[in-house]
Every structure is written in C-alpha cells, then in structure tokens.
Design a protein around this motif. Structure first.
Motif, mmCIF file in Angstrom:
data_model
loop_
_atom_site.group_PDB
_atom_site.id
_atom_site.type_symbol
_atom_site.label_atom_id
_atom_site.label_comp_id
_atom_site.label_asym_id
_atom_site.label_seq_id
_atom_site.Cartn_x
_atom_site.Cartn_y
_atom_site.Cartn_z
ATOM 1 N N PRO A 141 -3.180 -17.448 1.218
ATOM 2 C CA PRO A 141 -4.124 -18.539 1.510
ATOM 3 C C PRO A 141 -3.891 -19.802 0.673
ATOM 4 O O PRO A 141 -3.961 -20.916 1.196
ATOM 5 C CB PRO A 141 -5.493 -17.928 1.201
ATOM 6 C CG PRO A 141 -5.297 -16.465 1.339
ATOM 7 C CD PRO A 141 -3.887 -16.207 0.913
ATOM 8 N N ALA A 142 -3.585 -19.647 -0.586
ATOM 9 C CA ALA A 142 -3.402 -20.809 -1.457
ATOM 10 C C ALA A 142 -2.129 -21.586 -1.145
ATOM 11 O O ALA A 142 -2.009 -22.759 -1.511
ATOM 12 C CB ALA A 142 -3.385 -20.366 -2.918
ATOM 13 N N ALA A 143 -1.175 -20.975 -0.462
ATOM 14 C CA ALA A 143 0.105 -21.620 -0.188
ATOM 15 C C ALA A 143 0.203 -22.200 1.221
ATOM 16 O O ALA A 143 1.197 -22.847 1.550
ATOM 17 C CB ALA A 143 1.241 -20.621 -0.410
ATOM 18 N N LEU A 144 -0.812 -21.987 2.061
ATOM 19 C CA LEU A 144 -0.758 -22.476 3.440
ATOM 20 C C LEU A 144 -0.723 -24.000 3.472
ATOM 21 O O LEU A 144 -1.469 -24.667 2.749
ATOM 22 C CB LEU A 144 -1.985 -22.013 4.227
ATOM 23 C CG LEU A 144 -2.069 -20.535 4.561
ATOM 24 C CD1 LEU A 144 -3.384 -20.240 5.276
ATOM 25 C CD2 LEU A 144 -0.904 -20.088 5.406
ATOM 26 N N PRO A 145 0.136 -24.568 4.327
ATOM 27 C CA PRO A 145 0.140 -26.022 4.480
ATOM 28 C C PRO A 145 -1.180 -26.484 5.117
ATOM 29 O O PRO A 145 -1.814 -25.724 5.856
ATOM 30 C CB PRO A 145 1.298 -26.288 5.442
ATOM 31 C CG PRO A 145 2.046 -25.026 5.567
ATOM 32 C CD PRO A 145 1.154 -23.924 5.135
ATOM 33 N N SER A 146 -1.557 -27.700 4.835
ATOM 34 C CA SER A 146 -2.772 -28.219 5.473
ATOM 35 C C SER A 146 -2.540 -28.261 6.985
ATOM 36 O O SER A 146 -1.420 -28.456 7.456
ATOM 37 C CB SER A 146 -3.092 -29.612 4.942
ATOM 38 O OG SER A 146 -2.027 -30.494 5.231
ATOM 39 N N GLN A 147 -3.571 -28.023 7.722
ATOM 40 C CA GLN A 147 -3.542 -28.033 9.193
ATOM 41 C C GLN A 147 -2.740 -26.866 9.793
ATOM 42 O O GLN A 147 -2.423 -26.889 10.971
ATOM 43 C CB GLN A 147 -2.985 -29.365 9.738
ATOM 44 C CG GLN A 147 -3.651 -30.606 9.193
ATOM 45 C CD GLN A 147 -5.138 -30.649 9.498
ATOM 46 O OE1 GLN A 147 -5.561 -30.322 10.583
ATOM 47 N NE2 GLN A 147 -5.937 -31.033 8.503
ATOM 48 N N PHE A 148 -2.385 -25.860 9.000
ATOM 49 C CA PHE A 148 -1.659 -24.701 9.552
ATOM 50 C C PHE A 148 -2.614 -23.878 10.403
ATOM 51 O O PHE A 148 -3.704 -23.514 9.969
ATOM 52 C CB PHE A 148 -1.073 -23.830 8.433
ATOM 53 C CG PHE A 148 -0.284 -22.665 8.944
ATOM 54 C CD1 PHE A 148 0.996 -22.841 9.431
ATOM 55 C CD2 PHE A 148 -0.825 -21.382 8.959
ATOM 56 C CE1 PHE A 148 1.735 -21.773 9.915
ATOM 57 C CE2 PHE A 148 -0.097 -20.309 9.437
ATOM 58 C CZ PHE A 148 1.186 -20.502 9.925
ATOM 59 N N ASP A 149 -2.211 -23.574 11.635
ATOM 60 C CA ASP A 149 -3.021 -22.802 12.569
ATOM 61 C C ASP A 149 -2.709 -21.308 12.387
ATOM 62 O O ASP A 149 -1.627 -20.852 12.727
ATOM 63 C CB ASP A 149 -2.731 -23.237 13.997
ATOM 64 C CG ASP A 149 -3.545 -22.507 15.039
ATOM 65 O OD1 ASP A 149 -4.451 -21.721 14.675
ATOM 66 O OD2 ASP A 149 -3.279 -22.726 16.235
ATOM 67 N N LEU A 150 -3.652 -20.557 11.861
ATOM 68 C CA LEU A 150 -3.433 -19.124 11.624
ATOM 69 C C LEU A 150 -3.188 -18.343 12.904
ATOM 70 O O LEU A 150 -2.571 -17.270 12.867
ATOM 71 C CB LEU A 150 -4.634 -18.520 10.877
ATOM 72 C CG LEU A 150 -4.774 -18.942 9.419
ATOM 73 C CD1 LEU A 150 -6.066 -18.420 8.837
ATOM 74 C CD2 LEU A 150 -3.580 -18.479 8.602
ATOM 75 N N ASN A 151 -3.596 -18.862 14.040
ATOM 76 C CA ASN A 151 -3.359 -18.179 15.316
ATOM 77 C C ASN A 151 -1.867 -18.062 15.627
ATOM 78 O O ASN A 151 -1.456 -17.206 16.392
ATOM 79 C CB ASN A 151 -4.072 -18.904 16.458
ATOM 80 C CG ASN A 151 -5.571 -18.785 16.327
ATOM 81 O OD1 ASN A 151 -6.091 -17.733 15.993
ATOM 82 N ND2 ASN A 151 -6.277 -19.877 16.577
ATOM 83 N N VAL A 152 -1.064 -18.929 15.040
ATOM 84 C CA VAL A 152 0.393 -18.886 15.229
ATOM 85 C C VAL A 152 0.947 -17.540 14.765
ATOM 86 O O VAL A 152 1.884 -17.001 15.360
ATOM 87 C CB VAL A 152 1.058 -20.046 14.455
ATOM 88 C CG1 VAL A 152 2.562 -19.883 14.378
ATOM 89 C CG2 VAL A 152 0.692 -21.371 15.083
ATOM 90 N N LEU A 153 0.364 -16.971 13.733
ATOM 91 C CA LEU A 153 0.876 -15.733 13.161
ATOM 92 C C LEU A 153 0.724 -14.537 14.089
ATOM 93 O O LEU A 153 1.488 -13.584 14.010
ATOM 94 C CB LEU A 153 0.182 -15.438 11.836
ATOM 95 C CG LEU A 153 0.405 -16.457 10.728
ATOM 96 C CD1 LEU A 153 -0.434 -16.104 9.505
ATOM 97 C CD2 LEU A 153 1.878 -16.556 10.372
ATOM 98 N N SER A 154 -0.261 -14.552 14.956
ATOM 99 C CA SER A 154 -0.494 -13.396 15.832
ATOM 100 C C SER A 154 0.146 -13.555 17.207
ATOM 101 O O SER A 154 -0.060 -12.744 18.088
ATOM 102 C CB SER A 154 -1.992 -13.133 15.983
ATOM 103 O OG SER A 154 -2.629 -14.268 16.519
ATOM 104 N N ARG A 155 0.986 -14.569 17.391
ATOM 105 C CA ARG A 155 1.669 -14.758 18.681
ATOM 106 C C ARG A 155 2.985 -14.058 18.703
ATOM 107 O O ARG A 155 3.671 -13.891 17.782
ATOM 108 C CB ARG A 155 1.893 -16.239 18.965
ATOM 109 C CG ARG A 155 0.624 -16.947 19.261
ATOM 110 C CD ARG A 155 0.886 -18.370 19.621
ATOM 111 N NE ARG A 155 -0.332 -19.113 19.368
ATOM 112 C CZ ARG A 155 -0.387 -20.368 19.056
ATOM 113 N NH1 ARG A 155 0.713 -21.058 18.946
ATOM 114 N NH2 ARG A 155 -1.516 -20.975 18.845
#
Length: 155
Positions: A141-155
């Motif tokens: 969580p602390a390393a995620l870029p701003s505006q990163f869409d977490l839904n991308v990970l489950s595709r």
C-alpha cells in the motif's frame, strides 16, 4: 476402494508439488532488474513489458499457462504482483520477505476453496482458486503510485 484412494492421494500430491515447484519470477519489494527472467529467459514462453501512465507491467507466461505480472515504476522496487493460471506459482517466493503474511493467511483459511486474504499496513495479499484455476495478487500500500487502480490487479 483403498487402492483408488491411494491413487487419488498420489495424484493430488503430485499436482500440489508441481504447483509449488513452479518458477517464481520477481519478488514483491525487490528491484525489477532482479527478476528471474533475466537469469532464465528460456523458462518462459512469452515475456512482455507494457508502459501505463505512471508505471510498467512485466508479464511472464510459462509453458503450463501460468501468467505472473509484476508492477513497478522505472527502477523503483516492485510494488505489486499478480498471478493467474491452471497451476499455482510459488507464491511464497513471489512475495519474498512478505511471505510470512501469506503463510499466516493460509493457516487461517476455513477450507481449500475459501479465499486467502491477508491485510496489514505493510502488505495486502488476496488469493482464490481451485484445481486448474488459481489467481491472486499482492501489493504494498505505501508503494502504490498515485491514481493506481487496484482493479487492474484482479484482471
């Protein structure tokens, strides 16, 4: 009947062993340059890298149909990994130093087909699956870029 159970047990054991011995690719929190594809490019059928708005995705496909993706920004550490395929990759190896969270989540599962979900301020891990259909992801969580869409990970 006893012979059938022994055969079924052996087949299941072989399946699980194959999944756990499956190659890992990169470790969460490590540098993208340390990915195993650099050391073992012949182990993969296809390796692609795509640039998104603020990050890159490197995708590995092996001969068994397992896809592992690593998400990173330039030369910064990998902030997320995801996996999908008929076999389970060596998830503990993908998670590297965060593997203890994965094994804790595994121990807390209610059954084989229930999702494994582990969340802390440090790392989030989610995994679902059954025979021939495994998927999951982990991110820092602390390393995620701003505006990163977490839904991308489950595709």
């Amino acid at each position: 009947m006893k012979n059938f159970k022994s055969t079924l047990f052996c087949a299941l054991l072989c399946f699980v062993a194959t999944g756990f011995l499956h190659l890992s690719h990169a470790e969460l929190g490590e540098l993208p340059a340390q990915s195993s594809w650099l050391a073992h490019p012949g182990d993969f059928v296809k390796v692609t890298t795509s640039a998104q708005d603020t990050y890159q995705v490197r995708s590995f496909l092996d001969a068994s149909g397992v896809t592992v993706k690593e998400y990173f920004q330039g030369t910064s550490p990998i902030f997320a990994v995801s996996w999908q395929g008929p076999l389970k990759p060596n998830v503990a190896a993908l998670l590297g130093r965060y593997a203890y969270r994965y094994t804790t989540g595994q121990n807390n599962r209610q059954g084989l087909n229930t999702p494994n979900h582990s969340q802390s301020n440090e790392v989030v891990i989610q995994e679902v699956g059954h025979m021939r259909a495994f998927s999951g992801f982990a991110y820092l969580p602390a390393a995620l870029p701003s505006q990163f869409d977490l839904n991308v990970l489950s595709r």
